[in-house]
Scaffold this motif. Structure first.
Motif, PDB file in Angstrom:
ATOM      1  N   PHE A  18     -63.023 -43.258  26.333  1.00 44.15           N
ATOM      2  CA  PHE A  18     -61.846 -42.412  26.496  1.00 44.15           C
ATOM      3  C   PHE A  18     -61.611 -41.588  25.243  1.00 44.15           C
ATOM      4  O   PHE A  18     -61.570 -42.124  24.135  1.00 44.15           O
ATOM      5  CB  PHE A  18     -60.619 -43.281  26.781  1.00 44.15           C
ATOM      6  N   ILE A  19     -61.490 -40.294  25.421  1.00 41.83           N
ATOM      7  CA  ILE A  19     -61.194 -39.399  24.308  1.00 41.83           C
ATOM      8  C   ILE A  19     -59.721 -39.041  24.372  1.00 41.83           C
ATOM      9  O   ILE A  19     -59.243 -38.470  25.354  1.00 41.83           O
ATOM     10  CB  ILE A  19     -62.055 -38.124  24.374  1.00 41.83           C
ATOM     11  N   LYS A  20     -58.994 -39.406  23.340  1.00 42.47           N
ATOM     12  CA  LYS A  20     -57.553 -39.174  23.303  1.00 42.47           C
ATOM     13  C   LYS A  20     -57.268 -37.674  23.241  1.00 42.47           C
ATOM     14  O   LYS A  20     -57.842 -36.961  22.435  1.00 42.47           O
ATOM     15  CB  LYS A  20     -56.969 -39.866  22.074  1.00 42.47           C
ATOM     16  N   PRO A  21     -56.399 -37.165  24.117  1.00 43.62           N
ATOM     17  CA  PRO A  21     -56.064 -35.740  24.055  1.00 43.62           C
ATOM     18  C   PRO A  21     -55.317 -35.409  22.768  1.00 43.62           C
ATOM     19  O   PRO A  21     -54.614 -36.257  22.207  1.00 43.62           O
ATOM     20  CB  PRO A  21     -55.166 -35.531  25.281  1.00 43.62           C
ATOM     21  N   LYS A  22     -55.468 -34.203  22.314  1.00 45.54           N
ATOM     22  CA  LYS A  22     -54.753 -33.753  21.125  1.00 45.54           C
ATOM     23  C   LYS A  22     -53.291 -33.555  21.492  1.00 45.54           C
ATOM     24  O   LYS A  22     -52.964 -32.762  22.370  1.00 45.54           O
ATOM     25  CB  LYS A  22     -55.356 -32.444  20.602  1.00 45.54           C
ATOM     26  N   LYS A  23     -52.413 -34.289  20.821  1.00 48.28           N
ATOM     27  CA  LYS A  23     -50.985 -34.204  21.123  1.00 48.28           C
ATOM     28  C   LYS A  23     -50.339 -33.142  20.230  1.00 48.28           C
ATOM     29  O   LYS A  23     -50.409 -33.212  19.014  1.00 48.28           O
ATOM     30  CB  LYS A  23     -50.286 -35.542  20.922  1.00 48.28           C
ATOM     31  N   VAL A  24     -49.697 -32.183  20.879  1.00 46.08           N
ATOM     32  CA  VAL A  24     -49.015 -31.094  20.185  1.00 46.08           C
ATOM     33  C   VAL A  24     -47.523 -31.195  20.458  1.00 46.08           C
ATOM     34  O   VAL A  24     -47.098 -31.170  21.619  1.00 46.08           O
ATOM     35  CB  VAL A  24     -49.525 -29.714  20.651  1.00 46.08           C
ATOM     36  N   VAL A  25     -46.725 -31.332  19.409  1.00 45.14           N
ATOM     37  CA  VAL A  25     -45.271 -31.393  19.550  1.00 45.14           C
ATOM     38  C   VAL A  25     -44.677 -30.059  19.110  1.00 45.14           C
ATOM     39  O   VAL A  25     -44.965 -29.573  18.009  1.00 45.14           O
ATOM     40  CB  VAL A  25     -44.674 -32.535  18.715  1.00 45.14           C
ATOM     41  N   PHE A  26     -43.859 -29.486  19.975  1.00 49.02           N
ATOM     42  CA  PHE A  26     -43.151 -28.246  19.665  1.00 49.02           C
ATOM     43  C   PHE A  26     -41.752 -28.637  19.191  1.00 49.02           C
ATOM     44  O   PHE A  26     -40.968 -29.198  19.947  1.00 49.02           O
ATOM     45  CB  PHE A  26     -43.101 -27.342  20.895  1.00 49.02           C
ATOM     46  N   PHE A  27     -41.449 -28.331  17.941  1.00 52.59           N
ATOM     47  CA  PHE A  27     -40.289 -28.858  17.233  1.00 52.59           C
ATOM     48  C   PHE A  27     -39.321 -27.715  16.951  1.00 52.59           C
ATOM     49  O   PHE A  27     -39.654 -26.787  16.205  1.00 52.59           O
ATOM     50  CB  PHE A  27     -40.788 -29.484  15.928  1.00 52.59           C
ATOM     51  N   GLY A  28     -38.118 -27.757  17.570  1.00 45.32           N
ATOM     52  CA  GLY A  28     -37.223 -26.634  17.363  1.00 45.32           C
ATOM     53  C   GLY A  28     -35.834 -26.818  17.922  1.00 45.32           C
ATOM     54  O   GLY A  28     -35.324 -27.946  18.020  1.00 45.32           O
ATOM     55  N   ASP A  29     -35.234 -25.710  18.344  1.00 44.44           N
ATOM     56  CA  ASP A  29     -33.838 -25.673  18.788  1.00 44.44           C
ATOM     57  C   ASP A  29     -33.749 -25.473  20.295  1.00 44.44           C
ATOM     58  O   ASP A  29     -34.626 -25.930  21.039  1.00 44.44           O
ATOM     59  CB  ASP A  29     -33.077 -24.587  18.012  1.00 44.44           C
ATOM     60  N   TYR A  58     -55.586 -31.785  25.865  1.00 42.10           N
ATOM     61  CA  TYR A  58     -54.343 -31.498  25.145  1.00 42.10           C
ATOM     62  C   TYR A  58     -53.151 -32.114  25.873  1.00 42.10           C
ATOM     63  O   TYR A  58     -53.117 -32.178  27.101  1.00 42.10           O
ATOM     64  CB  TYR A  58     -54.102 -29.989  25.037  1.00 42.10           C
ATOM     65  N   GLU A  59     -52.173 -32.531  25.078  1.00 42.11           N
ATOM     66  CA  GLU A  59     -50.885 -32.987  25.596  1.00 42.11           C
ATOM     67  C   GLU A  59     -49.791 -32.217  24.858  1.00 42.11           C
ATOM     68  O   GLU A  59     -49.728 -32.243  23.629  1.00 42.11           O
ATOM     69  CB  GLU A  59     -50.704 -34.485  25.369  1.00 42.11           C
ATOM     70  N   PHE A  60     -48.940 -31.527  25.597  1.00 43.45           N
ATOM     71  CA  PHE A  60     -47.869 -30.719  25.010  1.00 43.45           C
ATOM     72  C   PHE A  60     -46.529 -31.424  25.199  1.00 43.45           C
ATOM     73  O   PHE A  60     -46.170 -31.795  26.319  1.00 43.45           O
ATOM     74  CB  PHE A  60     -47.824 -29.334  25.646  1.00 43.45           C
ATOM     75  N   VAL A  61     -45.788 -31.570  24.114  1.00 41.67           N
ATOM     76  CA  VAL A  61     -44.511 -32.273  24.136  1.00 41.67           C
ATOM     77  C   VAL A  61     -43.435 -31.394  23.503  1.00 41.67           C
ATOM     78  O   VAL A  61     -43.639 -30.842  22.410  1.00 41.67           O
ATOM     79  CB  VAL A  61     -44.598 -33.606  23.359  1.00 41.67           C
ATOM     80  N   GLY A  62     -42.307 -31.264  24.165  1.00 39.88           N
ATOM     81  CA  GLY A  62     -41.193 -30.509  23.612  1.00 39.88           C
ATOM     82  C   GLY A  62     -40.234 -31.416  22.857  1.00 39.88           C
ATOM     83  O   GLY A  62     -39.886 -32.494  23.336  1.00 39.88           O
ATOM     84  N   ALA A  63     -39.815 -30.988  21.667  1.00 43.44           N
ATOM     85  CA  ALA A  63     -38.844 -31.734  20.862  1.00 43.44           C
ATOM     86  C   ALA A  63     -37.801 -30.757  20.343  1.00 43.44           C
ATOM     87  O   ALA A  63     -37.629 -30.577  19.135  1.00 43.44           O
ATOM     88  CB  ALA A  63     -39.535 -32.468  19.714  1.00 43.44           C
ATOM     89  N   GLY A  64     -37.113 -30.103  21.273  1.00 44.21           N
ATOM     90  CA  GLY A  64     -36.093 -29.122  20.903  1.00 44.21           C
ATOM     91  C   GLY A  64     -34.701 -29.613  21.250  1.00 44.21           C
ATOM     92  O   GLY A  64     -34.510 -30.242  22.290  1.00 44.21           O
TER      93      GLY A  64
END
Length: 220
Positions: A18-29, A58-64
């Motif tokens: 298993f190859i772990k997807p690259k986790k990208v967190v979008f950090f904002g308002d 890829y895994e996209f995560v929102g942190a706004g």
């Protein structure tokens, strides 16, 4: 023969590693908070992953959170970002640091903005996280620099560009890109309705525009 079966099993298991997807967190308002809603720029990017068969990569995560300024990001970085063990963090902040000076009598002074922003970068880099910076896009879409906060937005955008150079980070220059788009598509010099619904938050075209710019910086 007794060694052949374990060897075959080991080879078979290796082929399914298993190859772990690259986790990208979008950090904002609030702009980022809205990005995870239907039609939001993060949702659009997630849909693009499916279309391009990249959901395993890829895994996209929102942190706004609405109303956040740079020091809010610093204070909640541990719980909302570092706890998720991201590979990449895209920082999209600055609008409220400028906007709230006029709307709420608060905001963030330029020197404090720099110090908090730099502290965020250093803490993320200390965890070997790739950091991508964004300039704040707009508080009004007029192209003749007659929007009330144009001067401050340009100043804070310059500070973010300087931080990107100082730390050798990738930069998504939304401030520059939004102005270029409006120069081409806003001949009536409207303050909203081209890429935003209310001078700040993205409309459908704006979400697609930002999604495409983010994609170019994140998906490599």
């Amino acid at each position: 023969m007794k060694f052949i079966l374990p060897l075959c099993l080991a080879l078979a298991m290796a082929s399914f590693t298993f190859i772990k997807p690259k986790k990208v967190v979008f950090f904002g308002d609030s702009i980022t908070q809205a990005g995870v809603r239907p039609g939001g720029y993060i949702t659009l990017m997630q849909e693009d992953l499916k279309k391009k068969n990249l959901t395993n990569d890829y895994e996209f995560v929102g942190a706004g959170i609405g109303g956040n300024k740079v020091y809010d990001l610093y204070l909640r970085m541990e719980d909302d970002v570092l706890a998720q063990n991201p590979d990449v963090v895209v920082i999209f902040i600055g609008v409220n640091d400028v906007w709230h000076k006029a709307s709420h009598g608060t905001g963030t002074d330029p020197d404090k903005f720099d110090r908090f922003y730099e502290a965020i970068i250093k803490k993320l880099q200390a965890q070997n996280i790739e950091v991508i910076l964004c300039t704040p896009a707009a508080i009004g879409e007029k192209t003749d620099y007659s929007n009330q906060q144009d001067g401050d937005l340009n100043q804070y955008s310059k500070q973010i560009r300087d931080l990107a150079k100082k730390f050798n980070l990738d930069l998504i220059d939304l401030r520059k890109e939004f102005r270029a788009y409006n120069l081409e598509h806003n001949p009536e010099n409207k303050d909203r309705g081209i890429l935003t619904v209310d001078r700040v938050h993205l409309n459908d075209t704006g979400n697609r525009f930002v999604a495409d710019l983010m994609w170019k910086a994140v998906v490599k």
